[in-house]
Design an enzyme around this catalytic site. Structure first.
Site, PDB file in Angstrom:
ATOM      1  N   ASP A 229       0.813  -1.224   0.000  1.00 17.56           N
ATOM      2  CA  ASP A 229       0.000   0.000   0.000  1.00 17.56           C
ATOM      3  C   ASP A 229       0.842   1.269   0.000  1.00 17.56           C
ATOM      4  O   ASP A 229       0.422   2.288   0.538  1.00 17.56           O
ATOM      5  CB  ASP A 229      -0.960   0.033   1.205  1.00 17.56           C
ATOM      6  CG  ASP A 229      -1.807  -1.217   1.284  1.00 17.56           C
ATOM      7  OD1 ASP A 229      -2.298  -1.638   0.237  1.00 17.56           O
ATOM      8  OD2 ASP A 229      -1.952  -1.771   2.391  1.00 17.56           O
ATOM      9  N   GLU A 230       2.023   1.204  -0.605  1.00 19.72           N
ATOM     10  CA  GLU A 230       2.909   2.375  -0.582  1.00 19.72           C
ATOM     11  C   GLU A 230       2.521   3.409  -1.639  1.00 19.72           C
ATOM     12  O   GLU A 230       3.086   4.504  -1.669  1.00 19.72           O
ATOM     13  CB  GLU A 230       4.370   1.954  -0.837  1.00 19.72           C
ATOM     14  CG  GLU A 230       4.987   1.079   0.233  1.00 19.72           C
ATOM     15  CD  GLU A 230       4.816  -0.399  -0.073  1.00 19.72           C
ATOM     16  OE1 GLU A 230       4.047  -0.721  -1.012  1.00 19.72           O
ATOM     17  OE2 GLU A 230       5.427  -1.226   0.612  1.00 19.72           O
TER      18      GLU A 230
ATOM     19  N   LYS B 225       2.171   2.276  -5.053  1.00 23.76           N
ATOM     20  CA  LYS B 225       2.849   1.807  -6.268  1.00 23.76           C
ATOM     21  C   LYS B 225       2.033   2.158  -7.505  1.00 23.76           C
ATOM     22  O   LYS B 225       2.576   2.490  -8.543  1.00 23.76           O
ATOM     23  CB  LYS B 225       3.054   0.282  -6.224  1.00 23.76           C
ATOM     24  CG  LYS B 225       4.053  -0.154  -5.176  1.00 23.76           C
ATOM     25  CD  LYS B 225       4.265  -1.650  -5.200  1.00 23.76           C
ATOM     26  CE  LYS B 225       3.090  -2.443  -4.654  1.00 23.76           C
ATOM     27  NZ  LYS B 225       2.873  -2.327  -3.209  1.00 23.76           N
ATOM     28  N   GLY B 226       0.690   2.071  -7.378  1.00 28.62           N
ATOM     29  CA  GLY B 226      -0.193   2.313  -8.520  1.00 28.62           C
ATOM     30  C   GLY B 226       0.019   3.691  -9.097  1.00 28.62           C
ATOM     31  O   GLY B 226       0.136   3.855 -10.309  1.00 28.62           O
TER      32      GLY B 226
ATOM     33  N   ASN C 142      -5.205  -9.742  -4.363  1.00 30.03           N
ATOM     34  CA  ASN C 142      -4.966  -9.245  -2.999  1.00 30.03           C
ATOM     35  C   ASN C 142      -4.398  -7.828  -3.081  1.00 30.03           C
ATOM     36  O   ASN C 142      -4.428  -7.083  -2.113  1.00 30.03           O
ATOM     37  CB  ASN C 142      -4.015 -10.168  -2.208  1.00 30.03           C
ATOM     38  CG  ASN C 142      -2.788 -10.613  -2.997  1.00 30.03           C
ATOM     39  OD1 ASN C 142      -2.698 -10.392  -4.199  1.00 30.03           O
ATOM     40  ND2 ASN C 142      -1.863 -11.266  -2.331  1.00 30.03           N
TER      41      ASN C 142
ATOM     42  N   GLY D 105      -4.287  -3.929  -4.751  1.00 26.39           N
ATOM     43  CA  GLY D 105      -5.335  -2.994  -5.163  1.00 26.39           C
ATOM     44  C   GLY D 105      -4.729  -1.630  -5.351  1.00 26.39           C
ATOM     45  O   GLY D 105      -4.037  -1.123  -4.477  1.00 26.39           O
ATOM     46  N   HIS D 106      -4.925  -1.065  -6.517  1.00 25.50           N
ATOM     47  CA  HIS D 106      -4.400   0.261  -6.785  1.00 25.50           C
ATOM     48  C   HIS D 106      -5.568   1.215  -6.936  1.00 25.50           C
ATOM     49  O   HIS D 106      -6.490   0.936  -7.692  1.00 25.50           O
ATOM     50  CB  HIS D 106      -3.665   0.297  -8.122  1.00 25.50           C
ATOM     51  CG  HIS D 106      -2.373  -0.447  -8.106  1.00 25.50           C
ATOM     52  ND1 HIS D 106      -1.530  -0.449  -7.033  1.00 25.50           N
ATOM     53  CD2 HIS D 106      -1.777  -1.182  -9.058  1.00 25.50           C
ATOM     54  CE1 HIS D 106      -0.463  -1.172  -7.335  1.00 25.50           C
ATOM     55  NE2 HIS D 106      -0.599  -1.635  -8.548  1.00 25.50           N
TER      56      HIS D 106
ATOM     57  N   GLN E 205       2.200  -6.195  -3.447  1.00 25.34           N
ATOM     58  CA  GLN E 205       2.603  -6.338  -2.047  1.00 25.34           C
ATOM     59  C   GLN E 205       3.984  -5.669  -1.844  1.00 25.34           C
ATOM     60  O   GLN E 205       4.251  -4.695  -2.521  1.00 25.34           O
ATOM     61  CB  GLN E 205       2.597  -7.798  -1.581  1.00 25.34           C
ATOM     62  CG  GLN E 205       1.209  -8.390  -1.493  1.00 25.34           C
ATOM     63  CD  GLN E 205       0.701  -8.899  -2.834  1.00 25.34           C
ATOM     64  OE1 GLN E 205       1.397  -9.578  -3.553  1.00 25.34           O
ATOM     65  NE2 GLN E 205      -0.514  -8.560  -3.179  1.00 25.34           N
TER      66      GLN E 205
ATOM     67  N   PRO F 156      -9.158  -0.656   8.007  1.00 24.91           N
ATOM     68  CA  PRO F 156      -8.268   0.431   8.426  1.00 24.91           C
ATOM     69  C   PRO F 156      -6.835  -0.084   8.496  1.00 24.91           C
ATOM     70  O   PRO F 156      -6.601  -1.208   8.943  1.00 24.91           O
ATOM     71  CB  PRO F 156      -8.772   0.813   9.826  1.00 24.91           C
ATOM     72  CG  PRO F 156      -9.756  -0.209  10.220  1.00 24.91           C
ATOM     73  CD  PRO F 156     -10.113  -1.048   9.036  1.00 24.91           C
TER      74      PRO F 156
ATOM     75  N   SER G 111       5.880  11.976  -3.922  1.00 26.01           N
ATOM     76  CA  SER G 111       4.473  12.206  -4.211  1.00 26.01           C
ATOM     77  C   SER G 111       3.892  13.081  -3.102  1.00 26.01           C
ATOM     78  O   SER G 111       4.106  12.827  -1.917  1.00 26.01           O
ATOM     79  CB  SER G 111       3.761  10.858  -4.296  1.00 26.01           C
ATOM     80  OG  SER G 111       2.382  11.050  -4.251  1.00 26.01           O
TER      81      SER G 111
HETATM   82  P1  IMP Z   1      -2.943 -12.683   1.384  1.00 25.73           P
HETATM   83  O1  IMP Z   1      -1.947 -12.177   0.390  1.00 25.73           O
HETATM   84  O2  IMP Z   1      -4.343 -12.335   1.067  1.00 25.73           O
HETATM   85  O3  IMP Z   1      -2.744 -14.140   1.680  1.00 25.73           O
HETATM   86  O4  IMP Z   1      -2.641 -11.924   2.779  1.00 25.73           O
HETATM   87  C1  IMP Z   1      -1.439 -12.151   3.517  1.00 25.73           C
HETATM   88  C2  IMP Z   1      -0.946 -10.851   4.173  1.00 25.73           C
HETATM   89  O5  IMP Z   1      -0.523  -9.946   3.155  1.00 25.73           O
HETATM   90  C3  IMP Z   1      -2.020 -10.117   4.965  1.00 25.73           C
HETATM   91  O6  IMP Z   1      -1.391  -9.465   6.059  1.00 25.73           O
HETATM   92  C4  IMP Z   1      -2.535  -9.078   3.991  1.00 25.73           C
HETATM   93  O7  IMP Z   1      -3.094  -7.964   4.645  1.00 25.73           O
HETATM   94  C5  IMP Z   1      -1.250  -8.714   3.262  1.00 25.73           C
HETATM   95  N1  IMP Z   1      -1.457  -8.203   1.908  1.00 25.73           N
HETATM   96  C6  IMP Z   1      -1.720  -8.916   0.800  1.00 25.73           C
HETATM   97  N2  IMP Z   1      -1.824  -8.099  -0.272  1.00 25.73           N
HETATM   98  C7  IMP Z   1      -1.594  -6.855   0.172  1.00 25.73           C
HETATM   99  C8  IMP Z   1      -1.536  -5.583  -0.476  1.00 25.73           C
HETATM  100  O8  IMP Z   1      -1.692  -5.430  -1.692  1.00 25.73           O
HETATM  101  N3  IMP Z   1      -1.285  -4.533   0.334  1.00 25.73           N
HETATM  102  C9  IMP Z   1      -1.060  -4.656   1.661  1.00 25.73           C
HETATM  103  N4  IMP Z   1      -1.107  -5.815   2.293  1.00 25.73           N
HETATM  104  C10 IMP Z   1      -1.359  -6.915   1.566  1.00 25.73           C
END
Ligand code: IMP
Length: 430
Positions: free
Chosen positions: A13-14, A16-17, A38, A40-41, A224, A304, A413
């Site tokens: 969630d830095e 990147k998008g 998992n 999301g941008h 991630q 959150p 940014s």
């Molecule tokens: P999973 O990837 O859904 O299996 O989640 C494993 C861990 O990675 C959890 O702590 C999620 O909150 C975190 N996580 C997965 N994808 C993201 C992302 O895009 N941003 C932030 N945390 C992520």
């Protein structure tokens, strides 16, 4: 070498998008190589928000080819929705703009059910996954019973593959008190996705290689971040794929000799979603302010985000693991009005000093950050476009990050909009 890998340098969630979107305008291709929906941008263009989970952020630039590499795991329902949503807004009108690798693995409903059922049964010990089936899908891939995109396009082979997965996963799901969908239900649903996605599915490694051979500019978009890497992150509170830059090799079929520069993205503070150690976490008013001003709620799950001070130990580790040639610092505007600011420069674990992130969960959980204080600023930074125009204290903050992480800052940014950006150096040219 005109390739640039963009990776998260914290816990995701830095932003990147936004950075990928910024450079995608000058890229011929944007390729993803790991993770799934998992990620999301949130892209903000002319005040309009577009959230993409699977399709690379470059999709808003019509001349940019987008690739979902073999290392990505794909939920075809989500992908179809995303394609339709983008098309309804006038994007992705040419199917050749999106290339999906035929070897990418497919997320099935049982993967999502298993992910969620496990998390529920873990209660307080849950990892806090996104519940999107990412872990179980990668497990089936490693167990050599996964279903790939190419398999989904062949109804008979798909049925056999689903049968294999259901025989393994069905009994497990029932143990958790969940009834798996029938093979017919899955095959009927996925036949529709197969028809819709067929025009996009190909051997994407060839498309990528051809772009490399032609000297085109390619952005590899990581999902991630370093601290969520399956090997190098805060295991077991990690995702189920490797996230460091080297994974471009296996996840998109790119030989090491073709990999050039790596840009790491870090927020000017730190956030994390889900459970797991977070040494600089703030559970006070400053943490609440960061969450509120920074809009720190997950793009994928709406959860959150936990907020804390910038952790130079984490970003230094990410710089080493991914060989960062540059760093983009996002959301610097969010720190306005917070004084003093703190940066963690090391950890203290029971009198022992750590300049790196310890692998041991107890050590990391019990570590206390060693902080350095810096003077803050109160000005609104959103209108600033040149480094020289930042308040002196903000420039000092950035310089200190460069020193502590050993990485030059190439972009800052200062707001969510595309143009709310200070570009210091072209990362393709570092
Ligand atoms: P999973 O990837 O859904 O299996 O989640 C494993 C861990 O990675 C959890 O702590 C999620 O909150 C975190 N996580 C997965 N994808 C993201 C992302 O895009 N941003 C932030 N945390 C992520």
């Amino acid at each position: 070498m005109p390739t640039l890998i963009i990776v998260g340098a914290q816990w995701g969630d830095e932003g990147k998008g936004k950075v990928v979107d910024h450079f995608a305008a000058h890229a011929d291709m944007v390729a993803r190589y790991q993770g799934g929906n998992n990620a999301g941008h949130t892209l903000v263009v002319d005040g309009e928000r577009t959230v993409v989970h699977l399709i690379p952020a470059g999709v808003l630039h019509p001349g940019t080819t987008c690739v979902l590499g073999n290392g990505v795991v794909i939920d075809p329902r989500v992908l179809c929705e995303e394609i339709e949503g983008l098309q309804a807004r006038g994007y992705l009108t040419d199917p050749t703009q999106l290339r999906i690798d035929e070897r990418a693995h497919v997320i099935l409903p049982v993967h999502c059910m298993l992910d969620q059922a496990r998390e529920k049964s873990l209660g307080e010990r849950a990892i806090g996954t996104t519940g999107r089936g990412i872990g179980p899908c990668y497990e089936d891939k490693a167990a050599r019973r996964g279903v790939r995109m190419v398999d989904m396009l062949d109804p008979r082979y798909f049925r056999d593959s689903v049968h294999k997965i259901l025989s393994e996963r069905g009994p497990l799901l029932r143990l958790y008190g969940e009834e798996p969908p029938t093979i017919d239900a899955i095959c009927d649903e996925y036949a529709v996705y197969a028809d819709r996605l067929r025009p996009y599915v190909t051997d994407a490694t060839i498309v990528v290689s051809e772009h490399i051979a032609a000297g085109k500019r390619i952005l590899f978009e990581g999902a991630q971040a370093a601290m969520l890497d399956l090997d190098h992150g805060t295991y077991p509170f990690v995702t189920s794929s490797n996230t460091v830059a080297g994974v471009v090799g296996s996840g998109a079929g790119v030989a090491p000799k073709h990999v050039g520069r790596v840009l790491g993205i870090a927020k000017s503070y730190t956030t994390r979603v889900g459970a797991g150690p977070f040494p600089t976490e703030l559970e006070d008013d400053v943490g609440a302010k960061l969450r509120h001003v920074g809009g720190e709620f997950g793009a994928t799950t709406g959860r959150p985000r936990r907020c804390g001070w910038f952790d130079a130990v984490v970003v230094r580790q990410a710089a080493r693991l991914s060989g960062l040639s540059g760093l983009a610092i996002t959301k610097l505007d969010v720190l306005s009005g917070i004084d003093p600011l703190k940066i963690a420069i090391a950890y203290d674990w029971d009198g022992q000093r750590f300049d790196r992130v310890p692998a041991s969960v107890p050590a990391l959980t019990q570590s206390r950050p060693v902080y350095e204080e810096l003077e803050g600023w109160s000005e609104d930074l959103r209108g600033v476009r040149r480094f020289e125009d930042l308040p002196a204290t903000a420039r000092t903050y950035i310089s200190r990050i460069e020193q502590l992480t050993g990485t030059p800052v190439t972009l800052i940014s200062v707001g969510a909009e595309r143009e709310e950006t200070i570009l210091l150096r072209d990362p393709f040219l570092l």
